[in-house]
Scaffold this motif. Structure first.
Motif, PDB file in Angstrom:
ATOM      1  N   LEU A   1       0.958  -1.319   0.085  1.00  0.00           N
ATOM      2  CA  LEU A   1      -0.050  -0.005  -0.066  1.00  0.00           C
ATOM      3  C   LEU A   1       0.681   1.179   0.152  1.00  0.00           C
ATOM      4  CD1 LEU A   1      -2.914   1.192   0.362  1.00  0.00           C
ATOM      5  CD2 LEU A   1      -2.522   1.206   2.725  1.00  0.00           C
ATOM      6  N   LYS A   2       0.495   2.313  -0.831  1.00  0.00           N
ATOM      7  CA  LYS A   2       1.164   3.299  -0.891  1.00  0.00           C
ATOM      8  C   LYS A   2       0.026   4.598  -0.727  1.00  0.00           C
ATOM      9  CE  LYS A   2       4.449   4.744  -3.411  1.00  0.00           C
ATOM     10  NZ  LYS A   2       5.470   5.243  -4.267  1.00  0.00           N
ATOM     11  N   PHE A   3       0.308   5.630  -0.102  1.00  0.00           N
ATOM     12  CA  PHE A   3      -0.748   6.672   0.148  1.00  0.00           C
ATOM     13  C   PHE A   3      -1.052   7.434  -1.288  1.00  0.00           C
ATOM     14  CE2 PHE A   3      -1.759  11.113   0.850  1.00  0.00           C
ATOM     15  CZ  PHE A   3      -2.863  11.059   1.676  1.00  0.00           C
ATOM     16  N   SER A   4      -2.304   7.926  -1.263  1.00  0.00           N
ATOM     17  CA  SER A   4      -2.580   8.548  -2.626  1.00  0.00           C
ATOM     18  C   SER A   4      -3.924   9.442  -1.922  1.00  0.00           C
ATOM     19  CB  SER A   4      -3.231   7.943  -3.894  1.00  0.00           C
ATOM     20  OG  SER A   4      -4.228   7.092  -3.485  1.00  0.00           O
ATOM     21  N   LYS A   5      -4.072  10.424  -2.764  1.00  0.00           N
ATOM     22  CA  LYS A   5      -5.380  11.406  -2.355  1.00  0.00           C
ATOM     23  C   LYS A   5      -6.488  10.667  -2.506  1.00  0.00           C
ATOM     24  CE  LYS A   5      -5.061  16.505  -2.487  1.00  0.00           C
ATOM     25  NZ  LYS A   5      -4.777  17.548  -3.462  1.00  0.00           N
ATOM     26  N   ASN A   6      -6.610   9.790  -3.545  1.00  0.00           N
ATOM     27  CA  ASN A   6      -7.897   8.971  -3.757  1.00  0.00           C
ATOM     28  C   ASN A   6      -8.243   8.146  -2.726  1.00  0.00           C
ATOM     29  OD1 ASN A   6      -8.499  10.143  -6.248  1.00  0.00           O
ATOM     30  ND2 ASN A   6      -7.392   8.804  -7.365  1.00  0.00           N
TER      31      ASN A   6
ATOM     32  N   LYS B   1       6.250  12.228   5.592  1.00  0.00           N
ATOM     33  CA  LYS B   1       6.502  10.939   4.962  1.00  0.00           C
ATOM     34  C   LYS B   1       5.303  10.015   4.780  1.00  0.00           C
ATOM     35  CE  LYS B   1      10.711  11.854   4.820  1.00  0.00           C
ATOM     36  NZ  LYS B   1      10.893  12.530   3.530  1.00  0.00           N
ATOM     37  N   ASP B   2       5.103   9.208   3.818  1.00  0.00           N
ATOM     38  CA  ASP B   2       4.228   8.354   3.202  1.00  0.00           C
ATOM     39  C   ASP B   2       4.364   7.182   4.524  1.00  0.00           C
ATOM     40  OD1 ASP B   2       2.477   6.316   2.584  1.00  0.00           O
ATOM     41  OD2 ASP B   2       3.007   6.424   0.423  1.00  0.00           O
ATOM     42  N   ILE B   3       3.668   7.376   5.858  1.00  0.00           N
ATOM     43  CA  ILE B   3       3.843   6.480   6.732  1.00  0.00           C
ATOM     44  C   ILE B   3       3.534   5.028   6.302  1.00  0.00           C
ATOM     45  CG2 ILE B   3       3.212   5.937   9.204  1.00  0.00           C
ATOM     46  CD1 ILE B   3       5.268   8.083   8.655  1.00  0.00           C
ATOM     47  N   TYR B   4       2.458   4.918   5.650  1.00  0.00           N
ATOM     48  CA  TYR B   4       1.927   3.657   5.344  1.00  0.00           C
ATOM     49  C   TYR B   4       3.008   2.926   4.609  1.00  0.00           C
ATOM     50  CZ  TYR B   4      -2.820   2.656   7.206  1.00  0.00           C
ATOM     51  OH  TYR B   4      -3.715   2.395   8.045  1.00  0.00           O
ATOM     52  N   ALA B   5       3.539   3.709   3.726  1.00  0.00           N
ATOM     53  CA  ALA B   5       4.608   2.911   2.789  1.00  0.00           C
ATOM     54  C   ALA B   5       5.806   2.596   3.649  1.00  0.00           C
ATOM     55  CB  ALA B   5       4.782   3.849   1.557  1.00  0.00           C
TER      56      ALA B   5
END
Length: 314
Positions: free
Chosen positions: A50-55, A192-196
């Motif tokens: 999983l990577k973060f996105s606005k969607n 940072k993209d914490i989930y990634a």
């Protein structure tokens, strides 16, 4: 309209020094995703890649709305509509000469700030300490900023400065954040993209066989991130612990024992972590029981020293 009166007292800042807005945005985004992951059966939020996105963010917001419906009567709906309308007018007035209706980023920033303000107003009692809008409310009330974010570097490329000291990994796992006060320019930064990063850490544990037989101490975990050229300026040790390690434990993706932290691959790893937590629990329980015995001669109500046993009655 008490909340509106509170907002009327806020003056948008003209000083961008020493603001904590980026940490509040990070806490908000992470809280939104974590809250949605806990309260839904979404397989997307449990994806190891999983990577973060606005969607994804807006899908999680919708999941929070759906799982926590608010039933407002017509009078309350009208009150909210009037408040929202006044907020737009008041913000535009506060910006004064710095308001430009042609500035699409500014319009988006105003929309996002007001939307979060209203969500905090509607959900602060329902969600309590789990309310993800508590964090964004701090940006407006304490930092006196309007704010927004993007996962698309090109979207804010005319505003966001490049961080030349940033590691290659971090460059690919960043979210651009901006704030707007009573100034022509924006304050800008990255989070940072914490989930990634969580998934990167889990994959690192997996690839290097850090299971129950080979756990890592917390200081060794910090060093793993430094070995990836992620500096403490980008992600502090406390950030690693609170944003990455602890949530992964909470979601049972990693476990722990007295020797450190490890990936949970199978039932044996899960049981190892369970045993460790059980032993800790029994240690706390015995300590509380000793407190209760010592309290027998005190003037306190004895029920006040037996709350730890109440949990078994629920």
């Amino acid at each position: 309209m008490n909340n509106f009166n509170t907002y009327q007292d806020i003056i948008l800042t003209d000083n961008y020094q020493k603001l904590s807005y980026k940490n509040h945005i990070n806490d908000h985004i992470t809280s939104v995703l974590d809250f949605a992951a806990e309260s839904s059966d979404s397989t997307v939020l449990k994806d190891n890649d999983l990577k973060f996105s606005k969607n994804l963010y807006w899908e999680c917001i919708d999941a929070i709305y759906q799982n926590n419906p608010i039933n407002l009567n017509d009078s309350k709906k009208e009150e909210n509509r009037i408040l929202k309308q006044k907020l737009y007018k008041d913000i535009i007035d506060k910006l004064g000469v710095f308001f430009d209706y042609k500035d699409e980023i500014l319009i988006e920033t105003i929309d996002f700030t007001i939307s979060n303000y209203m969500d905090n107003l509607n959900y602060h009692e329902i969600l309590g300490t789990n309310n993800p809008w508590l964090f964004t409310n701090n940006i407006l009330v304490n930092n006196n900023l309007l704010y927004s974010f993007t996962d698309n570097k090109d979207e804010y490329k005319h505003l966001l400065k490049k961080n030349k000291k940033e590691s290659e990994i971090s460059k690919n796992l960043t979210i651009g954040v901006i704030g707007k006060g009573h100034r022509k320019d924006y304050v800008q930064s990255y989070i940072k993209d914490i989930y990634a990063l969580r998934n990167l850490f889990v994959n690192l544990l997996d690839e290097n066989n850090h299971d129950r037989k080979s756990p890592l101490k917390i200081n060794e975990i910090y060093q793993k991130f430094r070995d990836l050229n992620i500096s403490e300026n980008e992600l502090t040790n406390n950030n690693i612990k609170s944003w990455i390690v602890q949530p992964l434990k909470k979601f049972t993706k990693i476990g722990s024992n007295k020797d450190g932290f490890f990936i949970i691959r199978n039932e044996e790893d899960l049981y190892e972590s369970y045993k460790s937590h059980y032993n800790n629990f029994m240690g706390f329980y015995k300590t509380l029981e000793r407190h209760k015995r010592f309290a027998n001669t005190s003037e306190f109500n004895q029920n006040d020293f037996d709350k730890h046993n109440d949990i078994f009655l629920k």
